[in-house]
Design an enzyme around this catalytic site. Structure first.
Site, PDB file in Angstrom:
ATOM      1  N   GLU A  73       0.827  -1.206   0.000  1.00 32.99           N
ATOM      2  CA  GLU A  73       0.000   0.000   0.000  1.00 32.99           C
ATOM      3  C   GLU A  73       0.857   1.250   0.000  1.00 32.99           C
ATOM      4  OE1 GLU A  73      -4.089  -1.669   2.044  1.00 32.99           O
ATOM      5  OE2 GLU A  73      -2.701  -0.562   3.339  1.00 32.99           O
ATOM      6  N   CYS A  76       3.582   8.612   0.545  1.00 40.32           N
ATOM      7  CA  CYS A  76       4.093   7.679   1.537  1.00 40.32           C
ATOM      8  C   CYS A  76       4.224   6.324   0.848  1.00 40.32           C
ATOM      9  CB  CYS A  76       3.153   7.593   2.737  1.00 40.32           C
ATOM     10  SG  CYS A  76       3.632   6.368   3.972  1.00 40.32           S
ATOM     11  N   CYS A  89       6.478  -6.966   7.083  1.00 47.98           N
ATOM     12  CA  CYS A  89       7.552  -6.420   7.917  1.00 47.98           C
ATOM     13  C   CYS A  89       7.939  -7.478   8.945  1.00 47.98           C
ATOM     14  CB  CYS A  89       7.080  -5.145   8.619  1.00 47.98           C
ATOM     15  SG  CYS A  89       8.394  -4.272   9.521  1.00 47.98           S
ATOM     16  N   CYS A 117       6.418  -4.295  15.555  1.00 47.03           N
ATOM     17  CA  CYS A 117       6.059  -3.181  16.446  1.00 47.03           C
ATOM     18  C   CYS A 117       4.591  -3.340  16.841  1.00 47.03           C
ATOM     19  CB  CYS A 117       6.275  -1.845  15.742  1.00 47.03           C
ATOM     20  SG  CYS A 117       8.016  -1.518  15.332  1.00 47.03           S
ATOM     21  N   CYS A 157       1.550  -1.158  15.187  1.00 48.57           N
ATOM     22  CA  CYS A 157       1.551  -0.991  13.733  1.00 48.57           C
ATOM     23  C   CYS A 157       0.927  -2.205  13.060  1.00 48.57           C
ATOM     24  CB  CYS A 157       2.987  -0.799  13.235  1.00 48.57           C
ATOM     25  SG  CYS A 157       3.150  -0.679  11.439  1.00 48.57           S
ATOM     26  N   GLY A 186       6.940  -1.918   5.881  1.00 53.20           N
ATOM     27  CA  GLY A 186       8.305  -2.414   5.896  1.00 53.20           C
ATOM     28  C   GLY A 186       9.295  -1.480   6.569  1.00 53.20           C
ATOM     29  N   GLU A 187      10.479  -1.995   6.828  1.00 52.45           N
ATOM     30  CA  GLU A 187      11.588  -1.248   7.420  1.00 52.45           C
ATOM     31  C   GLU A 187      12.599  -0.926   6.316  1.00 52.45           C
ATOM     32  OE1 GLU A 187      14.438   0.638   8.843  1.00 52.45           O
ATOM     33  OE2 GLU A 187      12.851   0.261  10.317  1.00 52.45           O
ATOM     34  N   SER A 202      11.633   6.418  14.337  1.00 55.85           N
ATOM     35  CA  SER A 202      10.405   6.125  15.086  1.00 55.85           C
ATOM     36  C   SER A 202      10.816   5.777  16.509  1.00 55.85           C
ATOM     37  CB  SER A 202       9.657   4.947  14.437  1.00 55.85           C
ATOM     38  OG  SER A 202       9.162   5.316  13.177  1.00 55.85           O
ATOM     39  N   LEU A 203      10.667   6.737  17.400  1.00 53.05           N
ATOM     40  CA  LEU A 203      11.203   6.594  18.757  1.00 53.05           C
ATOM     41  C   LEU A 203      10.138   6.064  19.718  1.00 53.05           C
ATOM     42  CD1 LEU A 203      13.719   7.046  20.508  1.00 53.05           C
ATOM     43  CD2 LEU A 203      12.941   9.395  20.881  1.00 53.05           C
ATOM     44  N   HIS A 204       9.125   6.868  19.994  1.00 54.44           N
ATOM     45  CA  HIS A 204       7.925   6.473  20.746  1.00 54.44           C
ATOM     46  C   HIS A 204       8.142   6.169  22.227  1.00 54.44           C
ATOM     47  CE1 HIS A 204       6.442   6.533  16.745  1.00 54.44           C
ATOM     48  NE2 HIS A 204       6.956   5.363  16.411  1.00 54.44           N
ATOM     49  N   ASN A 220      -3.160   5.952  15.599  1.00 53.18           N
ATOM     50  CA  ASN A 220      -4.247   5.533  14.722  1.00 53.18           C
ATOM     51  C   ASN A 220      -4.621   4.088  15.057  1.00 53.18           C
ATOM     52  OD1 ASN A 220      -4.217   7.995  13.051  1.00 53.18           O
ATOM     53  ND2 ASN A 220      -2.159   7.272  12.563  1.00 53.18           N
ATOM     54  N   CYS A 262      -0.855   6.728   9.563  1.00 48.14           N
ATOM     55  CA  CYS A 262       0.396   6.150  10.040  1.00 48.14           C
ATOM     56  C   CYS A 262       0.123   4.917  10.902  1.00 48.14           C
ATOM     57  CB  CYS A 262       1.145   7.201  10.845  1.00 48.14           C
ATOM     58  SG  CYS A 262       2.760   6.659  11.430  1.00 48.14           S
TER      59      CYS A 262
END
Length: 358
Positions: free
Chosen positions: A91, A119, A126, A130, A133, A177-178, A232-234, A308, A351
């Site tokens: 996507e 995007c 992936c 995470c 996600c 994906g990473e 991407s810390l979070h 999200n 996201c």
């Protein structure tokens, strides 16, 4: 199966033309059709003879992706499901500029320059799992090649021009994906997108986002990449980050800080930290303090991202009052903070929601 001509280097393609009794400059003509004009068939290559086009069609393929489905959000966001030549789906999302009366503003109230952003995905699925996600709940099937990433940009740019009469201004590698686990193909796609012989976009309009692969962040520095980098810390302590991002167990915050510092020294590019503020998990002033302390390790700005929801997880957004206190704590200490509004949530295009659904 015929070889995809886009996997051939210019030297390999030149050799093929020589072996087939054609002048070497034909290779450059074909490369221009493929990467600058985004040709999807040899029949489009009108400055080649019909016989040569037929010969190319006999020996090669152009394994371009196709748009399987297209969904449009109430806010103008467009999500596309792209079908690859082998049947797999990924996507990609077009995030258009907001309407004038709904223009995005920064924390000071100043309007943010309108953007038309693509995007794009870098892998089918992936491997990083995470917890917040949707893609992380899929298996990783394979990496995308450079041409498949390039094709997403071409298709999303077409959507932007057709729907909004405006070209893309920005590209973010923040889809499925990473990116740094598909390092070679991601950088090759960036080269195709930024090259004057390709789409000619400025690398400073491109952001590569990573969950945090320290070794490959250092490699970005060694390779002198000119794109932006987002982490991407979070969570800014290892205990919490381990809980939501298992990659942290092998790429601790200390290792990431060292790698980001190395990247900055090599490139001079300030890093962006992406931070989702989850309710009752990482939204306290202590969390903000830890985040502030982490920003001291490398010049950075912070994008606070709205969570999200996905079916597989039970996280919630923090409340507005807590968010204001969190962001205010950072701003009071001189940190540049932007709060990013979700786009395309109603079509699972925001996201963390991409999952390659049929």
């Amino acid at each position: 199966m015929k070889q995809d001509i886009r996997k051939y280097t210019p030297a390999q393609l030149t050799d093929w033309f020589k072996q087939n009794g054609e002048p070497a400059f034909r290779a450059k003509q074909v490369q221009e059709w493929i990467w600058k004009k985004s040709a999807r068939s040899f029949g489009q290559m009108s400055n080649l003879s019909v016989a040569l086009r037929d010969k190319l069609d006999t020996d090669f393929a152009i394994n371009s992706l196709t748009v399987a489905t297209e969904q449009r959000s109430n806010d103008g966001t467009i999500k596309s499901s792209f079908r690859l030549f082998d049947g797999n789906l990924v996507e990609g999302v077009l995030i258009p500029a907001l309407r004038q009366d709904d223009q995005e503003r920064d924390r000071t109230g100043a309007p943010v320059a309108p953007r038309m952003t693509a995007c794009v995905s870098s892998q089918v699925g992936c491997s990083l799992t995470c917890k917040f996600c949707a893609t992380g709940y899929m298996d990783r099937k394979r990496n995308l090649d450079a041409a498949e990433i390039y094709d997403q940009v071409v298709e999303i740019d077409r959507q932007a021009k057709t729907t909004f009469d405006a070209p893309l201004t920005n590209i973010v590698y923040m889809g499925m994906g990473e990116p740094l686990l598909n390092y070679k193909n991601v950088l090759e796609s960036v080269d195709r997108i930024t090259s004057p012989d390709g789409l000619g976009m400025s690398p400073k309009r491109i952001t590569i986002s990573t969950a945090g692969i320290a070794k490959m962040i250092r490699q970005l520095g060694d390779d002198g990449v000119k794109t932006n980098l987002a982490l991407s810390l979070h969570a800014a302590n290892d205990v919490k980050r381990d809980q939501i991002m298992p990659i942290n167990e092998s790429n601790s915050l200390a290792n990431l800080a060292d790698a980001l510092g190395y990247f900055y020294r090599k490139t001079g590019t300030r890093v962006t930290f992406e931070y989702i503020v989850f309710y009752n998990f990482n939204d306290t002033l202590q969390d903000a303090k830890e985040l502030w302390e982490f920003t001291k390790k490398v010049p950075a700005k912070i994008n606070i991202i709205e969570y999200n929801p996905i079916a597989e997880a039970s996280f919630k957004n923090t409340d507005p009052q807590t968010l204001d206190k969190f962001a205010g704590y950072l701003e009071d200490r001189g940190v540049t903070v932007s709060i990013r509004r979700s786009r395309g949530k109603d079509i699972d295009a925001a996201c963390g929601q991409l999952a390659g659904k049929k």
